[in-house]
Design an enzyme around this catalytic site. Structure first.
Site, PDB file in Angstrom:
ATOM      1  CD  GLU A 123      -1.839  -2.223   1.494  1.00  0.00           C
ATOM      2  OE1 GLU A 123      -0.689  -2.490   1.876  1.00  0.00           O
ATOM      3  OE2 GLU A 123      -2.732  -3.060   1.368  1.00  0.00           O
ATOM      4  CG  HIS A 192     -10.303  -6.662   8.101  1.00  0.00           C
ATOM      5  ND1 HIS A 192      -9.447  -7.264   8.982  1.00  0.00           N
ATOM      6  CD2 HIS A 192      -9.802  -6.879   6.870  1.00  0.00           C
ATOM      7  CE1 HIS A 192      -8.461  -7.832   8.314  1.00  0.00           C
ATOM      8  NE2 HIS A 192      -8.648  -7.613   7.035  1.00  0.00           N
TER       9      HIS A 192
END
Lengths: 387, 324
Positions: A123, A192
């Site tokens: 990322e 998450h």
């Protein structure tokens, strides 16, 4: 929208103290220069300044078909990618897999592997790459598979994305869109279920929007792609399958304008993303109990649309903020502070802010429900404010 | 190279007289890398580096006046006084800065290369980083992606053997940075020899356009400490610094070559140095005249065109959205 901005209302940054300079004082000379420049430029990616009335969503809407949010986002992407060849997408599994939430399904077949780039799981670097590509003239859309993963790219987003336009003295612009699903889902676990709005909100130079319906998802996606500023578009994991009729004709939503969901008289409820639906559910109960809440989906998390919010507060004199991010240092905290700075004289009751609890989101279903704000709490809060 | 050397020396004294504040990272000793690289490239190729960027800016055609003005925080600076020493940029010369966070410029450089490939420009990006940054994870992430997609990027490790105060053998298990690419080939270059740098960069550019990324390790040395707040002698001996100055100084090497092959006389070289000294002094004087930025500059360039999307619909006549 047509009313001139009152001098106590400012749109510059979050929580800024009222400044004397109203928006309309933008130099007309600069505008006509931009008009002239745009007349020469290519079709898209060039903004032409015009002075006109924003069209409200309700008047514009000629519903033709039922689209789930992720399809609306995809349509917005496809339209922009077709009209501007510099628009490209990069992220994990966005190409052949079609995106983890299917937002980019079919795009790789339409536009090729370079324009819909499947990245390795890095990322920090692929966000950096997107920013570097933007510096060189492309308009990348960086997808975080889950917003929470973008924490790894925080340095790039903060230092390079938000600040480069300033530190280069205006030489480089970073027209990048960083998007992805966030928010509390269905028992996805703490890591998450992140809400990153509050982490990004103090980065200067960044704009943040949160979509909540298929209509505004498509509109905001298109506007974010066309914007010359870096925009973070917050989507929500649970809202991808919402269906709504959206127009066939092309439209975009202004990035900095809030959406009036339900006009009312008694209390202003400010919300965004998934909490909008909890608020509307609570609104049904409230209406049965005789209250008339005004519900505004703020949409623009940075900067706040203090114009719409201010007009509402001047009418109702009571404010409730309902948000999904954490209580500490959240969007609600900034919004509350901005309202107090600008509209203190119009308030008849303390501003209430309902946020998620300051805990990691637990896995157990009952505990997870207790972490976020539920409609019953919203009803209770309104009753308390309106005493 | 003389200009760069003189510039950095002048920056040193300006810093000591408190006209330059904050961080100031000087490049003297490493000039051969900047000059050699620039001579192998065109202005359409891109260069990006970290915070030791004054000389790269000058190499890319940056004006010493605007460079000094930027260092002194004046409005006439290349970033209008808002960037400072670590944020020199020159867009029209494809110089992408100027970055303060160690290693963060490596993915950016790969992104620039991605755009060059996307647009089929046939140009390359030289992505500079140091021996300290060579241990950053994002370097390897970016390397992987560059190799995967055959991006036209040359990763240049300017190995001056010290990452701030830490010698390379204390920080890296393998200080052979050019070998760390694994699937990406690497070359080690004598970074104090401007002609070697030029040849290596030329080779690298051709290689990259045909076969994908390459790593160049420039074996170089900085005379100053890491920055102006670092004396540079607590982690290395003065003898070492003096030794390199005597044996490997890039400017001396070129001077000897010029004299040995009769391309110039000692007097001509001395005159050149005097000229450059005058030029730099004049630039400083001019930069000092530049005013401090206007207070309104605090809020400009935060966003492009401020906020607000003003855009047309399909017929280009009706505005679909405007900020009230």
């Amino acid at each position: 929208m047509a009313a001139a901005a009152s001098s106590s209302c400012t749109l510059r940054g979050v929580g800024a103290v009222a400044s004397a300079k109203p928006r309309s004082a933008a130099a007309p000379a600069a505008r006509s220069a931009r008009v002239a420049a745009a007349a020469k430029g290519p079709a898209r990616g060039r903004l032409v300044a015009r002075n006109a009335v924003a069209v409200t969503p309700r008047r514009m809407r000629r519903p033709r078909r039922l689209d789930p949010s992720q399809a609306a986002l995809r349509e917005g992407l496809i339209e922009e990618m077709k009209s501007d060849p510099t628009v490209c997408v990069m992220g994990e599994d966005v190409g052949h897999y079609g995106g983890s939430y299917k937002v980019t399904k079919g795009l790789a077949e339409m536009f090729g592997d370079l324009r819909v780039l499947d990245t390795p799981i890095a990322e920090n670097s692929f966000t950096g790459m997107g920013i570097g590509a933007a510096m060189k003239g492309l308009r990348p859309i960086v997808e975080g598979m889950n917003m929470g993963f973008l924490l790894l790219a925080y340095n790039q987003i903060s230092n390079n994305c938000g600040m480069l336009h300033y530190t280069s003295g205006g030489q480089f612009k970073i027209p990048v869109v960083i998007r992805g699903p966030g928010g509390v889902g269905r028992q996805l676990g703490a890591e998450h279920s992140q809400r990153l709005e509050s982490y990004f909100q103090s980065i200067p130079g960044l704009q943040m929007v949160a979509c909540s319906t298929p209509y505004n998802a498509k509109g905001l996606m298109k506007a974010a792609i066309r914007s010359e500023n870096p925009v973070v578009l917050f989507e929500h994991v649970l809202l991808y399958n919402l269906k709504e009729k959206i127009p066939d004709e092309e439209y975009i939503c202004c990035l900095e304008v809030a959406e009036m969901v339900r006009p009312g008289e008694h209390v202003t409820i400010l919300t965004y993303s998934r909490m909008r639906y909890h608020v509307m559910q609570a609104a049904k109960t409230l209406v049965n109990k005789g209250y008339d809440p005004e519900v505004i989906d703020i949409r623009s998390l940075k900067p706040f649309d203090l114009h719409t919010i201010g007009n509402s507060i001047k009418k109702t004199h009571r404010v409730l903020i309902v948000e999904e991010c954490m209580r500490t240092g959240g969007i609600g905290a900034s919004l509350r502070s901005a309202i107090i700075d600008n509209f203190w004289d119009y308030l008849d009751a303390p501003i209430m802010c309902l946020s998620s609890q300051d805990v990691p989101t637990p896995y157990a279903g009952t505990l997870e429900d207790a972490t976020v704000v539920q409609p019953a709490q919203i009803v209770a809060a309104v009753e308390q404010i309106c005493q | 190279m003389l200009l760069m050397r003189r510039f950095e020396t002048a920056a040193d004294s300006l810093y000591k007289s408190k006209l330059i504040r904050g961080f100031c990272h000087l490049y003297d000793g490493q000039e051969a890398v900047a000059v050699g690289m620039e001579s192998a490239l065109t202005r359409r190729d891109a260069i990006i580096t970290a915070y030791r960027d004054h000389c790269l800016y000058l190499a890319r055609g940056g004006d010493p006046v605007s460079a000094f003005a930027e260092l002194m925080g004046r409005a006439g600076g290349c970033a209008r006084g808002k960037g400072g020493s670590m944020h020199f940029y020159k867009r029209d010369a494809n110089f992408f800065g100027g970055h303060g966070i160690v290693g963060a410029q490596v993915p950016l450089g790969c992104g620039v290369a991605f755009a060059q490939r996307y647009r089929k420009e046939g140009t390359v990006t030289f992505d500079l980083y140091g021996d300290g940054a060579a241990n950053q994870g994002q370097l390897f992430e970016a390397l992987n992606m560059a190799a995967l997609w055959k991006l036209p990027v040359v990763l240049v490790c300017e190995n001056n053997h010290y990452g701030m105060g830490t010698a390379e053998w204390k920080a890296s298990k393998s200080p052979a940075y050019y070998k760390r690419g694994d699937y990406v080939p690497g070359l080690k270059v004598d970074g104090m020899d401007v002609l070697a740098v030029k040849q290596a960069c030329k080779f690298a550019k051709e290689h990259v356009l045909a076969k994908g990324p390459i790593i160049l390790e420039m074996d170089t040395y900085r005379y100053h400490g890491h920055s102006m707040s670092d004396p540079g002698s607590t982690y290395r001996t003065r003898d070492e610094i003096a030794g390199i100055r005597q044996e490997r100084d890039p400017i001396e090497r070129v001077r000897k070559l010029l004299l040995a092959h009769d391309f110039a006389t000692t007097q001509e070289l001395k005159d050149m140095e005097k000229e450059i000294r005058k030029e730099v002094d004049a630039a400083i004087a001019k930069a000092k005249e530049s005013p401090m930025p206007d207070p309104s500059e605090l809020f400009t360039n935060v966003y492009v065109n401020d906020c607000g999307l003003e855009s047309f619909g399909v017929d280009r006549k009706v505005v679909r959205t405007v900020l009230p």
